[in-house]
Write an enzyme that holds these catalytic residues in place. Structure first.
Site, PDB file in Angstrom:
ATOM      1  CG  HIS A   8      -1.821   1.157   1.340  1.00  0.00           C
ATOM      2  ND1 HIS A   8      -3.141   1.132   0.941  1.00  0.00           N
ATOM      3  CD2 HIS A   8      -1.606   2.410   1.817  1.00  0.00           C
ATOM      4  CE1 HIS A   8      -3.692   2.310   1.157  1.00  0.00           C
ATOM      5  NE2 HIS A   8      -2.778   3.105   1.694  1.00  0.00           N
ATOM      6  CD  GLU A   9       1.575   3.654   3.633  1.00  0.00           C
ATOM      7  OE1 GLU A   9       1.825   4.717   3.007  1.00  0.00           O
ATOM      8  OE2 GLU A   9       0.527   3.504   4.298  1.00  0.00           O
ATOM      9  CG  HIS A  18       0.479   6.419  -0.544  1.00  0.00           C
ATOM     10  ND1 HIS A  18      -0.498   7.212  -1.098  1.00  0.00           N
ATOM     11  CD2 HIS A  18      -0.137   5.699   0.441  1.00  0.00           C
ATOM     12  CE1 HIS A  18      -1.657   6.992  -0.490  1.00  0.00           C
ATOM     13  NE2 HIS A  18      -1.462   6.066   0.443  1.00  0.00           N
ATOM     14  CD  GLU A  29      -5.076   6.412   0.359  1.00  0.00           C
ATOM     15  OE1 GLU A  29      -5.212   5.178   0.254  1.00  0.00           O
ATOM     16  OE2 GLU A  29      -4.261   6.936   1.131  1.00  0.00           O
TER      17      GLU A  29
END
Length: 490
Positions: free
Chosen positions: A255-256, A259, A285
């Site tokens: 997930h990170e 980003h 996101e």
């Protein structure tokens, strides 16, 4: 020197100082000595005072007025973003901006301690102070208009609460129907065992690089609540580990990385300019969610991941990649948003969206927040909250004043649904690469269509240009129904 050149030179210095301020926040969450919190709060407030003074400097307005209109898209985007920041910053008193920075810096430590001790009452006075300050800031930004809408602009320019509420209302029936149907079916076998936390971190870094995260311009550390920080040549991410749940570390990392990759892949010509960062949290996101879910939780990727986990942890209780795929996507009404499956995740966000709107509008006060959270959670998920760390204390966002941030998670999921459908059309053999751990076709498509552009377009224009259509929740809901319908036979 032209007015535009003078303005951009000034903006680059402001951007550089903002990166330094962000590094203070990264350090606070990862390496700062615990006793340093009061001093760090003063340092953060001092940096915010400097930044606020620069953002409201009258010369910015003079340069903006002196720059002639230009058809160059980069110049136009930089001017649009600088003007927006200047006009918003001027509405907020400098003393209020510094006080918010000081209080939210202190509040992070108070929240973390209260969370560890499951004591909302210990955090409530601090949260009350944060809410009061953010209400003042929101009122100043709104200038008579809707306060929550004004707060949303910090995270998703152009969005309104009414628009989001309508979208969420369209999503809820299909999400609830899917959840109901899935939970009536037997759950697949869960991954069980004890998983060395050092091995989890090694696997996390390996997976981060597999997804294209450049370790020469980044690093992976541990934090209570995973996050990413920075842009350009210094983009850092964090994850967390649980000896009984390696998926927590693995998917927090992926997930990170979404980003982080977004910020690393913005065109280098835009370094330390307003255009040189993600255009909105919703678009941000979309990158983290498509990396984590549509790519990282896919059936094809599970074929590559299975032997990687065997190498990291030894024999698994799951017999093959298909069983791993089912376990990765196991549906259950858990407490924690960041660990929620794709069916439940957006229901977590819809709840937070309603609660924080009520807080800002004074329909709900901090002293009643825990009870309101628990009542709403039981109504939405059918499970009573057992302790505050599984409930109102689980997220860091409100402690640091991020009101208006939560809805961008679901908006990001919606954007990711649109991008995934477009990616499948553009890269028809996507699964071939995923099955052997070659994410390049997927990540290069995202770099070329979304990430490289930074803030050149507005958020909606960014997604429309990448997908060819206006953003809609339909592709996300279709994807969820097809995926979990297949997994659970519904």
């Amino acid at each position: 020197m032209s007015a535009y050149d003078a303005l951009m030179e000034y903006a680059r210095t402001t951007q550089a100082l903002a990166q330094v301020a962000g590094r203070l926040g990264w350090d606070q969450e990862t390496m700062m000595p615990r006793a340093a919190a009061p001093q760090r709060a003063e340092e953060t407030a001092a940096m915010e005072s400097v930044l606020h003074a620069r953002r409201t400097d009258p010369r910015v307005g003079e340069w903006l007025a002196a720059v002639p209109e230009d058809d160059d898209p980069v110049r136009a985007a930089n001017l649009r973003l600088i003007r927006r920041e200047y006009e918003r910053a001027r509405k907020v008193p400098a003393r209020l901006a510094a006080e918010i920075a000081r209080v939210t810096s202190m509040a992070q430590g108070v929240w973390a301690k209260a969370r560890a001790e499951d004591d909302f009452a210990a955090f409530a006075p601090t949260l009350k102070e944060v809410v009061a300050l953010k209400r003042k800031e929101g009122a100043a930004l709104a200038d008579g208009a809707d306060v929550y809408d004004a707060m949303l602009q910090d995270f998703e320019p152009g969005a309104t609460a009414a628009e989001l509420e309508a979208m969420f209302a369209r999503m809820r029936p299909r999400l609830v129907a899917l959840r109901t149907a899935v939970l009536e079916r037997p759950a697949p076998t869960a991954l069980t065992g004890t998983f060395d936390e050092g091995a989890q971190m090694r696997l996390a870094r390996h997976v981060a690089k597999t997804f294209g995260y450049d370790m020469a311009r980044g690093r992976v550390d541990k934090a209570v609540h995973p996050f990413s920080s920075g842009s350009g040549l210094d983009v850092r991410i964090t994850t967390r580990t649980n000896p009984h749940d390696p998926f927590n570390s693995l998917y927090s990392t992926i997930h990170e990385v979404g980003h982080g990759a977004y910020e690393q892949n913005i065109h280098p010509d835009h370094l330390l300019t307003p255009v040189g960062q993600g255009v909105s949290m919703g678009v941000h996101e979309s990158q983290s969610r498509i990396y984590e879910n549509q790519l990282g939780r896919s059936q094809a990727f599970a074929r590559w991941l299975y032997p990687q986990m065997q190498q990291a942890f030894g024999a698994l209780n799951l017999p093959d990649p298909e069983a791993l795929y089912a376990a990765i996507n196991r549906v259950g009404a858990g407490y924690i948003r960041t660990e929620a499956d794709e069916v439940h995740y957006n229901l977590h966000i819809l709840m937070r969206f309603d609660l924080e709107r009520d807080l800002i509008a004074r329909r709900l006060e901090v002293e009643d927040l825990e009870a309101a959270w628990n009542d709403r959670f039981e109504a939405d998920f059918g499970v009573a909250v057992d302790r505050p760390s599984n409930g109102v204390l689980q997220d860091v966002h409100w402690s640091v004043g991020l009101f208006g941030y939560f809805p961008t998670y679901t908006l990001g999921n919606v954007y990711a649904g649109c991008l995934h459908a477009a990616m499948r059309r553009a890269v028809p053999d996507l699964d071939v690469g995923l099955a052997i751990g070659d994410l390049t076709p997927a990540t290069e498509w995202l770099r070329d269509t979304v990430q490289g552009h930074g803030g050149l377009q507005t958020p909606r224009e960014t997604i429309r240009q990448a997908c060819g259509d206006a953003p809609s929740e339909a592709p996300l809901l279709d994807y969820l129904e097809q995926k979990f319908g297949g997994l659970y036979g519904v």
